[in-house]
Write an enzyme that holds these catalytic residues in place. Structure first.
Site, PDB file in Angstrom:
ATOM      1  CB  SER A 247      -1.120   8.892  14.612  1.00  0.00           C
ATOM      2  OG  SER A 247      -1.842  10.069  14.265  1.00  0.00           O
TER       3      SER A 247
ATOM      4  CD  GLU B 283      -6.544   0.015   6.747  1.00  0.00           C
ATOM      5  OE1 GLU B 283      -5.394  -0.406   6.618  1.00  0.00           O
ATOM      6  OE2 GLU B 283      -6.808   1.183   7.047  1.00  0.00           O
TER       7      GLU B 283
ATOM      8  CB  SER C 237       3.405  -3.367   5.520  1.00  0.00           C
ATOM      9  OG  SER C 237       3.286  -2.546   6.650  1.00  0.00           O
TER      10      SER C 237
ATOM     11  CD  GLN D 169      -2.699   1.116   2.600  1.00  0.00           C
ATOM     12  OE1 GLN D 169      -3.361   0.095   2.779  1.00  0.00           O
ATOM     13  NE2 GLN D 169      -2.762   2.143   3.428  1.00  0.00           N
ATOM     14  N   GLY D 170       0.745   2.080  -1.034  1.00  0.00           N
ATOM     15  CA  GLY D 170       1.520   3.303  -1.158  1.00  0.00           C
ATOM     16  C   GLY D 170       0.709   4.527  -0.787  1.00  0.00           C
ATOM     17  CE1 TYR D 171      -3.936   4.265  -0.428  1.00  0.00           C
ATOM     18  CE2 TYR D 171      -4.965   4.590   1.704  1.00  0.00           C
ATOM     19  CZ  TYR D 171      -5.056   4.234   0.379  1.00  0.00           C
ATOM     20  OH  TYR D 171      -6.265   3.858  -0.143  1.00  0.00           O
ATOM     21  CB  SER D 172       2.354   6.971   5.003  1.00  0.00           C
ATOM     22  OG  SER D 172       1.200   6.685   5.761  1.00  0.00           O
TER      23      SER D 172
END
Length: 382
Positions: free
Chosen positions: A359, A234, A150, A115-118
């Site tokens: 967070s 999720e 991840s 997953q390419g988010y942050s």
């Protein structure tokens, strides 16, 4: 093998342990394990639609499978991102060509996803992503950096939230692209060494990486809508399976407290009881929200509960051992310079629980704005 495992049925667990003891070690073994699960039809049980290589079963049977998998001490899944995040997103927002291309390989355990988010400047604030995707004929050229990714070192594909309209502000002008990872010189993965000495997360650098135009999910400029929809997946069945693992960890901590005599401390004993009671409450909350879609704050509440609970368990795991918890399980050497036992790993790794996946601060903001209706938090322009 069919559903209906009971407390006395150990055949499945024994089969899993036997297979794992020989095969499911390292990236190659984990990939082989995914293919084994896929060949047996155990991937994609919760997908809303059939016909893509998976078998669809009722929600109750999905819960049985997930919990029995956890009780069997089977390894963490390398394919869970593709199965539990990408697949529901494609079923909700993808076109028929995208579903037919990407769902069967996930169901077969043949293709792994990350997953390419942050990003370094946009961790939990996804609207602030700066990774850019520029249209170039039949494809997009992607440039930028993702972080805390991840399984990037094992993944075949990455779904990337990128900015396709540089003039749009924040959540506008974003697109959800499916990007192949095997692009030498254009995609670079750098593992991030953690407190535990392992590298479960990675930095990913895109330098002109290509993504085909037909691999934009939901249409150009619709990335925010698709990304927010994905975040809603999720939770649910996977949360209940996670709690089985938590219960096993708690049982180990309690056993250590009894063995060391720490359980005689009334304060510590009270904390152990609280951990048990809160875990039960989390289970009932997960069952209450299972399969629900109308509660906009359910996933944020669940994340706040389990992340803080798990951190406190990690603290207890070392406290019940006293000074012995500071001693490594083996002498350090150039070959094994950073050995940790299970309790030490739990304590150190759980420090990240309240950060990754959104967070605590972000989860509270979501609850404040989407559930309580409080005024939105001021955010600067990108």
């Amino acid at each position: 093998m069919e559903f209906g495992f009971g407390e006395e049925d150990e055949a499945f667990r024994a089969e899993v342990r036997s297979w794992l003891g020989e095969h499911a070690k390292g990236p190659v073994g984990r990939r082989a394990w995914e293919r084994t699960l896929g060949a047996a039809g155990w991937i994609g049980l919760g997908w809303a639609e059939g016909g893509y290589g998976n078998r669809t079963v009722p929600l109750t049977q999905q819960v049985v499978w997930a919990e029995e998998y956890a009780r069997s001490a089977a390894p963490p899944r390398s394919g869970h991102i593709g199965e539990n995040l990408l697949a529901p997103t494609l079923l909700a927002h993808g076109d028929e060509e995208q579903k037919s291309r990407f769902l069967p390989p996930v169901a077969a355990g043949e293709e792994l996803w990350c997953q390419g988010y942050s990003e370094p400047g946009a961790g939990s604030d996804l609207a602030g992503v700066r990774t850019a995707a520029v249209r170039d004929g039949t494809s997009y050229r992607i440039s930028g950096q993702k972080i805390w990714t991840s399984l990037a070192q094992e993944a075949d594909w990455c779904f990337v939230l990128a900015r396709t309209d540089p003039d749009a502000r924040r959540h506008q002008g974003l697109s959800f692209l499916l990007v192949p990872m095997d692009q030498p010189g254009r995609v670079e993965v750098r593992p991030i060494r953690q407190l535990t000495g392992t590298s479960d997360f990675n930095e990913v650098f895109f330098d002109g990486a290509r993504a085909r135009v037909e691999h934009v999910v939901g249409g150009e400029g619709q990335g925010w809508r698709v990304a927010m929809s994905l975040l809603g997946f999720e939770r649910g069945v996977s949360t209940l399976a996670q709690q089985i693992g938590f219960a096993q960890e708690l049982a180990g901590v309690v056993a250590t407290a009894v063995e060391t005599g720490a359980v005689r401390d009334p304060v510590l004993r009270g904390r152990l009881v609280r951990q048990w009671a809160e875990l039960r409450a989390m289970r009932w909350n997960a069952l209450r929200t299972l399969g629900g879609t109308a509660d906009p704050g359910a996933s944020s509440v669940a994340k706040l509960l389990w992340a803080n609970w798990h951190q406190r368990l990690g603290e207890l795991a070392v406290e019940v051992r006293g000074a012995a918890a500071a001693v490594g399980p083996a002498d350090w050497s150039p070959v094994s310079p950073y050995a940790l036992d299970a309790d030490q790993h739990l304590f150190l790794f759980s420090r990240a629980d309240t950060i990754y996946g959104g967070s605590d601060q972000i989860q509270r903001t979501i609850i404040a704005e989407r559930v309580l209706g409080l005024p939105g938090e001021p955010k600067g322009a990108v």
